[in-house]
Design a protein around this motif. Structure first.
Motif, PDB file in Angstrom:
ATOM      1  N   GLN A   1      17.811  15.118  16.550  1.00 17.44           N
ATOM      2  CA  GLN A   1      18.117  13.762  16.093  1.00 17.44           C
ATOM      3  C   GLN A   1      19.307  13.187  16.855  1.00 17.44           C
ATOM      4  O   GLN A   1      19.304  12.017  17.256  1.00 17.44           O
ATOM      5  CB  GLN A   1      18.408  13.780  14.588  1.00 17.44           C
ATOM      6  N   TYR A   2      20.323  14.009  17.050  1.00 14.63           N
ATOM      7  CA  TYR A   2      21.512  13.562  17.772  1.00 14.63           C
ATOM      8  C   TYR A   2      21.166  13.158  19.203  1.00 14.63           C
ATOM      9  O   TYR A   2      21.611  12.116  19.690  1.00 14.63           O
ATOM     10  CB  TYR A   2      22.565  14.674  17.776  1.00 14.63           C
ATOM     11  N   GLU A   3      20.378  14.006  19.868  1.00 13.25           N
ATOM     12  CA  GLU A   3      20.031  13.724  21.269  1.00 13.25           C
ATOM     13  C   GLU A   3      19.151  12.486  21.401  1.00 13.25           C
ATOM     14  O   GLU A   3      19.185  11.793  22.416  1.00 13.25           O
ATOM     15  CB  GLU A   3      19.351  14.943  21.877  1.00 13.25           C
ATOM     16  N   LYS A   4      18.410  12.183  20.338  1.00 17.24           N
ATOM     17  CA  LYS A   4      17.565  10.991  20.344  1.00 17.24           C
ATOM     18  C   LYS A   4      18.399   9.739  20.112  1.00 17.24           C
ATOM     19  O   LYS A   4      18.214   8.704  20.775  1.00 17.24           O
ATOM     20  CB  LYS A   4      16.481  11.112  19.270  1.00 17.24           C
ATOM     21  N   GLU A   5      19.330   9.807  19.175  1.00 19.67           N
ATOM     22  CA  GLU A   5      20.143   8.636  18.840  1.00 19.67           C
ATOM     23  C   GLU A   5      21.333   9.060  17.988  1.00 19.67           C
ATOM     24  O   GLU A   5      21.178   9.760  16.992  1.00 19.67           O
ATOM     25  CB  GLU A   5      19.302   7.609  18.069  1.00 19.67           C
ATOM     26  N   HIS A   6      22.511   8.645  18.387  1.00 16.11           N
ATOM     27  CA  HIS A   6      23.728   8.908  17.617  1.00 16.11           C
ATOM     28  C   HIS A   6      24.702   7.749  17.792  1.00 16.11           C
ATOM     29  O   HIS A   6      24.523   6.901  18.669  1.00 16.11           O
ATOM     30  CB  HIS A   6      24.381  10.228  18.050  1.00 16.11           C
ATOM     31  N   VAL A   7      25.700   7.697  16.941  1.00 16.30           N
ATOM     32  CA  VAL A   7      26.729   6.670  17.072  1.00 16.30           C
ATOM     33  C   VAL A   7      27.435   6.867  18.411  1.00 16.30           C
ATOM     34  O   VAL A   7      27.794   7.983  18.785  1.00 16.30           O
ATOM     35  CB  VAL A   7      27.741   6.762  15.908  1.00 16.30           C
ATOM     36  N   ALA A   8      27.587   5.797  19.146  1.00 16.04           N
ATOM     37  CA  ALA A   8      28.204   5.871  20.474  1.00 16.04           C
ATOM     38  C   ALA A   8      29.575   6.534  20.373  1.00 16.04           C
ATOM     39  O   ALA A   8      30.406   6.137  19.561  1.00 16.04           O
ATOM     40  CB  ALA A   8      28.327   4.477  21.079  1.00 16.04           C
ATOM     41  N   GLY A   9      29.773   7.551  21.203  1.00 18.25           N
ATOM     42  CA  GLY A   9      31.038   8.280  21.210  1.00 18.25           C
ATOM     43  C   GLY A   9      31.069   9.499  20.307  1.00 18.25           C
ATOM     44  O   GLY A   9      32.021  10.280  20.356  1.00 18.25           O
ATOM     45  N   ALA A  10      30.044   9.669  19.480  1.00 18.16           N
ATOM     46  CA  ALA A  10      30.027  10.803  18.554  1.00 18.16           C
ATOM     47  C   ALA A  10      29.699  12.100  19.289  1.00 18.16           C
ATOM     48  O   ALA A  10      28.800  12.130  20.135  1.00 18.16           O
ATOM     49  CB  ALA A  10      29.012  10.573  17.439  1.00 18.16           C
ATOM     50  N   VAL A  11      30.423  13.165  18.940  1.00 17.37           N
ATOM     51  CA  VAL A  11      30.089  14.504  19.423  1.00 17.37           C
ATOM     52  C   VAL A  11      29.297  15.210  18.338  1.00 17.37           C
ATOM     53  O   VAL A  11      29.305  14.806  17.169  1.00 17.37           O
ATOM     54  CB  VAL A  11      31.348  15.301  19.798  1.00 17.37           C
ATOM     55  N   TYR A  12      28.594  16.271  18.721  1.00 16.18           N
ATOM     56  CA  TYR A  12      27.751  16.974  17.752  1.00 16.18           C
ATOM     57  C   TYR A  12      28.307  18.363  17.446  1.00 16.18           C
ATOM     58  O   TYR A  12      28.611  19.131  18.366  1.00 16.18           O
ATOM     59  CB  TYR A  12      26.324  17.116  18.281  1.00 16.18           C
ATOM     60  N   PHE A  13      28.449  18.662  16.151  1.00 19.26           N
ATOM     61  CA  PHE A  13      28.791  20.007  15.691  1.00 19.26           C
ATOM     62  C   PHE A  13      27.579  20.568  14.964  1.00 19.26           C
ATOM     63  O   PHE A  13      27.075  19.950  14.012  1.00 19.26           O
ATOM     64  CB  PHE A  13      29.980  19.989  14.734  1.00 19.26           C
TER      65      PHE A  13
ATOM     66  N   GLY B   1      26.793   7.630   3.052  1.00 17.19           N
ATOM     67  CA  GLY B   1      25.643   6.891   3.542  1.00 17.19           C
ATOM     68  C   GLY B   1      25.120   7.442   4.856  1.00 17.19           C
ATOM     69  O   GLY B   1      23.975   7.194   5.234  1.00 17.19           O
ATOM     70  N   GLY B   2      25.987   8.189   5.573  1.00 18.09           N
ATOM     71  CA  GLY B   2      25.541   8.899   6.763  1.00 18.09           C
ATOM     72  C   GLY B   2      25.199   8.010   7.951  1.00 18.09           C
ATOM     73  O   GLY B   2      25.616   6.842   8.045  1.00 18.09           O
ATOM     74  N   PHE B   3      24.425   8.580   8.860  1.00 20.41           N
ATOM     75  CA  PHE B   3      24.081   7.914  10.121  1.00 20.41           C
ATOM     76  C   PHE B   3      23.423   6.561   9.910  1.00 20.41           C
ATOM     77  O   PHE B   3      23.774   5.571  10.560  1.00 20.41           O
ATOM     78  CB  PHE B   3      23.164   8.815  10.948  1.00 20.41           C
ATOM     79  N   GLU B   4      22.448   6.483   9.015  1.00 19.67           N
ATOM     80  CA  GLU B   4      21.716   5.231   8.825  1.00 19.67           C
ATOM     81  C   GLU B   4      22.629   4.118   8.335  1.00 19.67           C
ATOM     82  O   GLU B   4      22.449   2.947   8.704  1.00 19.67           O
ATOM     83  CB  GLU B   4      20.545   5.436   7.868  1.00 19.67           C
ATOM     84  N   ALA B   5      23.608   4.454   7.507  1.00 17.96           N
ATOM     85  CA  ALA B   5      24.538   3.431   7.023  1.00 17.96           C
ATOM     86  C   ALA B   5      25.352   2.866   8.174  1.00 17.96           C
ATOM     87  O   ALA B   5      25.571   1.645   8.265  1.00 17.96           O
ATOM     88  CB  ALA B   5      25.464   4.025   5.960  1.00 17.96           C
ATOM     89  N   LEU B   6      25.803   3.730   9.087  1.00 20.31           N
ATOM     90  CA  LEU B   6      26.559   3.260  10.246  1.00 20.31           C
ATOM     91  C   LEU B   6      25.682   2.402  11.163  1.00 20.31           C
ATOM     92  O   LEU B   6      26.099   1.343  11.628  1.00 20.31           O
ATOM     93  CB  LEU B   6      27.117   4.456  11.020  1.00 20.31           C
ATOM     94  N   LYS B   7      24.461   2.872  11.384  1.00 22.43           N
ATOM     95  CA  LYS B   7      23.542   2.129  12.243  1.00 22.43           C
ATOM     96  C   LYS B   7      23.219   0.759  11.638  1.00 22.43           C
ATOM     97  O   LYS B   7      23.246  -0.262  12.343  1.00 22.43           O
ATOM     98  CB  LYS B   7      22.262   2.939  12.446  1.00 22.43           C
ATOM     99  N   ASN B   8      22.940   0.736  10.351  1.00 22.92           N
ATOM    100  CA  ASN B   8      22.594  -0.524   9.686  1.00 22.92           C
ATOM    101  C   ASN B   8      23.773  -1.491   9.632  1.00 22.92           C
ATOM    102  O   ASN B   8      23.586  -2.703   9.525  1.00 22.92           O
ATOM    103  CB  ASN B   8      22.082  -0.240   8.267  1.00 22.92           C
ATOM    104  N   ALA B   9      24.982  -0.934   9.708  1.00 17.90           N
ATOM    105  CA  ALA B   9      26.177  -1.780   9.692  1.00 17.90           C
ATOM    106  C   ALA B   9      26.496  -2.351  11.069  1.00 17.90           C
ATOM    107  O   ALA B   9      27.448  -3.114  11.226  1.00 17.90           O
ATOM    108  CB  ALA B   9      27.368  -0.994   9.171  1.00 17.90           C
ATOM    109  N   GLY B  10      25.700  -1.965  12.067  1.00 12.97           N
ATOM    110  CA  GLY B  10      25.866  -2.532  13.388  1.00 12.97           C
ATOM    111  C   GLY B  10      26.623  -1.685  14.384  1.00 12.97           C
ATOM    112  O   GLY B  10      26.924  -2.154  15.498  1.00 12.97           O
ATOM    113  N   TYR B  11      26.935  -0.444  14.011  1.00  7.72           N
ATOM    114  CA  TYR B  11      27.602   0.426  14.981  1.00  7.72           C
ATOM    115  C   TYR B  11      26.643   0.741  16.127  1.00  7.72           C
ATOM    116  O   TYR B  11      25.471   1.046  15.905  1.00  7.72           O
ATOM    117  CB  TYR B  11      28.084   1.722  14.309  1.00  7.72           C
ATOM    118  N   ALA B  12      27.144   0.661  17.342  1.00  2.00           N
ATOM    119  CA  ALA B  12      26.317   0.929  18.521  1.00  2.00           C
ATOM    120  C   ALA B  12      25.837   2.369  18.519  1.00  2.00           C
ATOM    121  O   ALA B  12      26.582   3.290  18.166  1.00  2.00           O
ATOM    122  CB  ALA B  12      27.124   0.658  19.786  1.00  2.00           C
ATOM    123  N   THR B  13      24.575   2.559  18.897  1.00  2.00           N
ATOM    124  CA  THR B  13      24.019   3.907  18.989  1.00  2.00           C
ATOM    125  C   THR B  13      23.526   4.149  20.415  1.00  2.00           C
ATOM    126  O   THR B  13      23.276   3.206  21.165  1.00  2.00           O
ATOM    127  CB  THR B  13      22.863   4.119  17.992  1.00  2.00           C
TER     128      THR B  13
END
Length: 268
Positions: free
Chosen positions: A33-45, A115-127
């Motif tokens: 999921q991360y490799e497909k789409e993540h908040v711009a600048g986010a690292v994955y743990f 709210g997680g990833f979808e909440a950030l995406k829906n709020a307009g954060y770049a992915t």
């Protein structure tokens, strides 16, 4: 003091984002999921590659060594003073697990995005699907040993040598020993009370509930555990959000306990 949980409208920038989406039934799903789409600048743990040391025999999601955590944080360029926001799929235990690890290392300005990833995406954060890269950092952690409990500490509680409430975050049928899908022995740690972590889940949010506050006195130390230390993390974070000062996480949890000590069944 930084809130444990924030909503998307409370996120402040500049900030660092950490994506910890995961699926206990499919351990590749979160990274995919991360490799497909993540908040711009986010690292994955990754829960099992980064936030656990699966080579250890100390429960199903063992605590990494301090040196492993330092390497993890430095590799992605984190600094202790960074403003950090952690997200998973929302209402899951993975962001709380990462939050606890960061707090253990002494990061102070760290929050979970309810709210997680979808909440950030829906709020307009770049992915993006881009691979993120940061200059390596160098940190000197301020280890918070008072939030960590090991097997011997828990044993002292069961024997009355230490005064604290043991809180089992698993489903009641697992706590009572009626059904155990993961561990070879069914039951719970002696003297423990039960409070299913799903009771603090509200959709994609984790919330403080009156039931939790009624179940746990505010003036006592609380040690939370579950099967492997993962789903106890939401209870830990919600208790901290509710203002409980003395809370510890038994990272090894029940799967570590049963390797050495006896269990109880039924209701305490």
């Amino acid at each position: 003091m930084t809130n444990v949980f924030v909503t998307v409208d409370q996120v402040e920038t500049p900030a660092r984002f950490i994506d910890v989406r995961f699926n206990l039934m499919d351990n590749n799903e979160g990274r995919t999921q991360y490799e497909k789409e993540h908040v711009a600048g986010a690292v994955y743990f990754d829960l099992e590659k980064d936030l656990s040391d699966m080579s250890k025999q100390a429960g199903r999601h063992p605590m990494p060594e301090k040196e492993q955590l330092i390497e993890l944080f430095e590799h992605v360029g984190l600094h202790l003073a960074d403003r950090i926001y952690i997200y998973d799929q929302g209402g899951a235990p993975f962001a709380p697990r990462a939050w606890w690890m960061l707090k253990y290392a002494g990061f102070e300005n760290v929050s979970i995005v309810n709210g997680g990833f979808e909440a950030l995406k829906n709020a307009g954060y770049a992915t993006t699907s881009n691979k993120e890269s940061f200059d390596r950092s160098s940190i000197t952690p301020n280890w918070q040993q008072d939030i960590y409990a090991d097997r011997e500490y828990v044993k002292a509680i069961t024997e009355g040598a230490k005064e604290a409430i043991l809180l089992d975050a698993r489903a009641a049928i697992r706590y009572r020993g009626e059904h155990e899908p993961l561990d070879p022995v069914a039951g719970h740690i002696p003297t423990a009370k039960n409070f299913d972590w799903e009771q603090v889940k509200d959709g994609t949010h984790l919330v403080v509930t009156d039931e939790l506050k009624q179940a746990v006195p505010t003036d006592q130390e609380v040690v939370v555990y579950c099967g492997s230390g993962v789903t106890a993390s939401p209870l830990y974070t919600v208790l901290k959000e509710a203002g409980y000062d003395h809370v510890k996480l038994y990272v090894g949890s029940y799967s570590d306990w049963i390797t050495k000590y006896p269990i109880a069944t039924g209701e305490e």
